[in-house]
Design an enzyme around this catalytic site. Structure first.
Site, short mmCIF file in Angstrom:
data_model
loop_
_atom_site.label_atom_id
_atom_site.label_comp_id
_atom_site.label_asym_id
_atom_site.label_seq_id
_atom_site.Cartn_x
_atom_site.Cartn_y
_atom_site.Cartn_z
N GLU A 154 47.40 40.43 48.40
CA GLU A 154 46.71 39.78 49.52
C GLU A 154 46.85 38.29 49.25
O GLU A 154 46.37 37.81 48.23
CB GLU A 154 45.23 40.17 49.57
CG GLU A 154 44.99 41.67 49.70
CD GLU A 154 45.49 42.24 51.01
OE1 GLU A 154 45.69 41.48 51.97
OE2 GLU A 154 45.71 43.46 51.06
N CYS A 181 40.57 32.61 52.28
CA CYS A 181 41.89 32.90 52.86
C CYS A 181 41.77 33.09 54.37
O CYS A 181 42.68 32.83 55.13
CB CYS A 181 42.46 34.16 52.24
SG CYS A 181 41.26 35.50 52.25
P1 NAD Z 1 46.49 31.29 42.77
O1 NAD Z 1 47.68 31.97 43.35
O2 NAD Z 1 46.64 29.93 42.24
O3 NAD Z 1 45.90 32.18 41.59
C1 NAD Z 1 45.57 33.52 41.78
C2 NAD Z 1 45.58 34.23 40.43
O4 NAD Z 1 46.94 34.30 40.01
C3 NAD Z 1 44.83 33.48 39.33
O5 NAD Z 1 44.16 34.41 38.50
C4 NAD Z 1 45.95 32.79 38.56
O6 NAD Z 1 45.62 32.50 37.23
C5 NAD Z 1 47.01 33.87 38.65
N1 NAD Z 1 48.41 33.50 38.36
C6 NAD Z 1 49.09 32.38 38.63
N2 NAD Z 1 50.37 32.50 38.20
C7 NAD Z 1 50.49 33.73 37.64
C8 NAD Z 1 51.53 34.47 37.02
N3 NAD Z 1 52.76 33.98 36.88
N4 NAD Z 1 51.27 35.71 36.56
C9 NAD Z 1 50.04 36.27 36.68
N5 NAD Z 1 49.01 35.61 37.27
C10 NAD Z 1 49.24 34.38 37.75
O7 NAD Z 1 45.32 31.36 43.89
P2 NAD Z 1 43.85 30.79 43.82
O8 NAD Z 1 43.89 29.31 43.90
O9 NAD Z 1 43.07 31.42 42.73
O10 NAD Z 1 43.27 31.36 45.19
C11 NAD Z 1 43.58 30.79 46.41
C12 NAD Z 1 44.67 31.56 47.14
O11 NAD Z 1 44.29 32.93 47.23
C13 NAD Z 1 44.83 31.07 48.56
O12 NAD Z 1 46.19 31.04 48.89
C14 NAD Z 1 44.10 32.14 49.38
O13 NAD Z 1 44.52 32.24 50.71
C15 NAD Z 1 44.40 33.37 48.57
N6 NAD Z 1 43.44 34.43 48.83
C16 NAD Z 1 43.83 35.45 49.63
C17 NAD Z 1 42.93 36.46 49.94
C18 NAD Z 1 43.34 37.58 50.86
O14 NAD Z 1 42.61 38.56 50.96
N7 NAD Z 1 44.47 37.48 51.52
C19 NAD Z 1 41.64 36.43 49.40
C20 NAD Z 1 41.28 35.38 48.56
C21 NAD Z 1 42.19 34.38 48.27
#
Ligand code: NAD
Length: 540
Positions: free
Chosen positions: A292, A326
């Site tokens: 997501e 999001c």
């Molecule tokens: P992010 O992508 O920066 O991080 C998300 C997670 O991924 C974190 O735990 C981060 O440490 C991890 N991560 C980063 N690189 C990685 C890798 N190479 N391997 C494994 N894990 C890795 O996002 P964020 O800033 O935490 O959240 C914001 C984003 O999340 C926004 O784009 C938002 O739209 C999205 N979001 C989507 C939903 C949905 O339901 N569609 C819900 C909540 C947030």
């Protein structure tokens, strides 16, 4: 427990925290207790807290950037490997537990949250994520409790989904967990999301390695304690903190990777998908990839829109939790006649929204999550200030003197192709385009094509034909479409959530469909009257 007779739960009513109420006193005490200490957070493997041997990361309150509240000891590569071995060690025993046993544990988790830990979880989410009390409540109390309870009912319903009875053979579906481990990766912005992604695969009998966001480790640790207190066997969910790439470097190399359950940005999910693709020949199974991801929520207002409802929806969905949802509305397309009626009220209400410390319950907003997010939004707003295509109608300023504060900002532009209508900023920035009333149909085409995301949307109209027409035209523009209400907010269990295009795989977290991704059914066919013949009648 007989899971076949389990009822659908009743949704939890969020508390409203009226001034002077005992709810306010209790949450206030929990906030003080949690924010006035430095929590030592690290790995949780086999039910035990293990201090990471790698980098020590200091985490500060987003709204008081000089006040440290957590110290996270990141794991070494050897510790990540040891978490993996431990997870795989408990797989067989956990995968053989009955659905009834699992449902009992997960319902106990929901009970513990509701009756013992909800203030603690709400306060932790307010402290670490800079949420107002109501945003904390709908996330870390009501949404959290409901998401776990509804999932247990959905899991029980899945067990009942069996092929039609046959007179000749008895065929049953055995809902096996995936063969291997599930890697759950969660974002900073929702404690409910953290809970769903860490527990849903486990509820279906899988073992999980959970990597929360660095800035959401406090609620994650509390959740892990609750899982174990409820009787979840040690090792079924192991918590490994980290930035991500260093954890993936170990886990994505392992032949037992059975699935990734991700919520976060589109960029990171694309990278994970690519890395899994590169390693595909190593795996024993094709890993399930569920993501997501980002959004660019929209509101479109038809000339017949209810003006007051529209104003409320725009403000709440664009600015609550600082636009860091999001599902947040970050672009609005408003018919000229509607704009003429609402613009003054909209601008002045936004300009007067209070933001600041989360302890002051009068504030409508807190701070954005960290320095990196603040810097990104500061740069965006600086560029916008010098952009001749955009008029700043409210807000536009930032300050990181005390914490990471960004003013709720309202932008107006005629340029439909501008990136303010396509890019996800993940902050309190709402871009408005005003269109002539008679151009409603063409604006729907622009909404559908101008952003790569397709997560949430809302149509405001009182004309039934216009609503039907808009729903048809925007069929693929959002996985969650709202009519006459804001695009944010999902009632857990009733409102499956997810989107497609660049917003993810649309597997609908918090639903029966979502749980189905974490099972790999086996067909068991038992035949009592199988034949003893070799030749068929026409062959004799
Ligand atoms: P992010 O992508 O920066 O991080 C998300 C997670 O991924 C974190 O735990 C981060 O440490 C991890 N991560 C980063 N690189 C990685 C890798 N190479 N391997 C494994 N894990 C890795 O996002 P964020 O800033 O935490 O959240 C914001 C984003 O999340 C926004 O784009 C938002 O739209 C999205 N979001 C989507 C939903 C949905 O339901 N569609 C819900 C909540 C947030």
């Amino acid at each position: 427990m007989n899971v076949t007779t389990l009822n659908y739960p009743i949704n939890t009513t969020p508390r409203v925290f009226l001034p002077g109420s005992s709810d306010v006193t209790e949450i206030g005490a929990a906030i003080t207790q949690l924010s006035n200490q430095v929590h030592e957070l690290s790995l949780i493997i086999d039910g035990r807290k293990v201090k990471g041997g790698g980098e020590q990361v200091k985490v500060f309150l987003p709204h008081r950037k000089d006040q440290q509240y957590a110290e996270i000891a990141l794991p070494t590569k050897a510790q990540i490997n040891s978490a993996l071995s431990n997870t795989l060690k408990v797989r067989e025993a956990w995968s053989n537990t009955s659905m009834a046993e699992r449902v009992t544990i997960f319902n106990k988790i929901a009970d513990l949250i509701e009756f013992k830990y909800k203030n603690y979880l709400v306060a932790a989410t307010m402290v670490g994520q800079s949420k107002t009390v109501f945003q904390g409540e709908i996330d870390a109390a009501a949404g959290l409790i409901d998401s776990i309870r509804f999932n247990t009912k959905f899991a029980a319903e899945i067990e009942k989904m069996q092929p039609p009875e046959s007179e000749i053979t008895n065929i049953t579906l055995d809902y096996r967990p995936l063969e291997g481990f599930v890697y759950s990766i969660t974002p900073f912005n929702f404690t409910t999301t953290s809970a769903i992604l860490s527990t849903a695969p486990a509820l279906m009998g899988n073992v999980v390695i959970w990597k929360p966001s660095i800035t959401a480790m406090l609620p994650a640790h509390i959740l892990m304690d609750i899982y174990h207190e409820a009787g979840l066997p040690a090792g079924v969910i192991n918590l490994v903190p980290g930035y991500g790439p260093e954890v993936s470097e170990v886990l994505l190399e392992d032949e037992n990777l059975a699935g990734i359950y991700f919520t976060g940005s589109t960029k990171v999910f694309r990278q994970l998908w690519k890395d899994v693709g590169d390693n595909l020949a190593k795996y024993r199974n094709f890993p399930r990839l569920v993501g997501e991801t980002g959004g660019k929520g929209f509101v479109v207002a038809h000339p017949t829109a209810d003006r007051d409802k529209l104003v409320s929806a725009l403000i709440r969905s664009a600015f609550e939790y600082q636009g860091q949802k999001c599902s947040a509305c970050s672009r609005a397309y408003i018919a000229q006649s509607v704009w003429n009626d609402i613009s003054e009220q909209l601008i002045s209400t936004i300009a007067n929204l209070k933001f600041g410390q989360i302890e002051d319950f009068k504030n409508f907003m807190g701070a954005v999550i960290d320095q990196a997010s603040f810097n990104r939004l500061h740069t965006v707003l600086k560029e916008i200030a010098g952009d001749g295509d955009i008029k700043v109608l409210a807000g536009g300023k930032t300050s990181d003197e005390v914490g990471y504060f960004v003013e709720p900002t309202l932008l107006l532009s005629n340029n439909l192709g501008h990136r303010i209508f396509s890019d996800e900023y993940f902050g309190p920035i709402l871009a408005v385009h005003v269109f002539p009333d008679e151009q409603y149909e063409s604006i729907l085409n622009a909404i559908d094509s101008s952003s790569p995301y397709a997560l949430t949307g809302a149509i405001f109209a009182t004309d039934e034909a216009a609503i039907r027409f808009s729903l048809d035209k925007l069929r693929n523009a959002a996985g969650s479409m709202n009519v006459n209400d804001k695009p944010t907010g999902a009632v857990m269990g009733k409102h499956p959530f997810g989107g497609s295009r660049a917003s993810g795989t649309n597997d609908k977290a918090g639903s029966l469909q979502g749980l189905l991704r974490w099972t790999s059914p086996r067909v068991v066919r038992t035949v009592t009257n199988s034949t003893t013949e070799v030749l068929h009648p026409h062959q004799t």
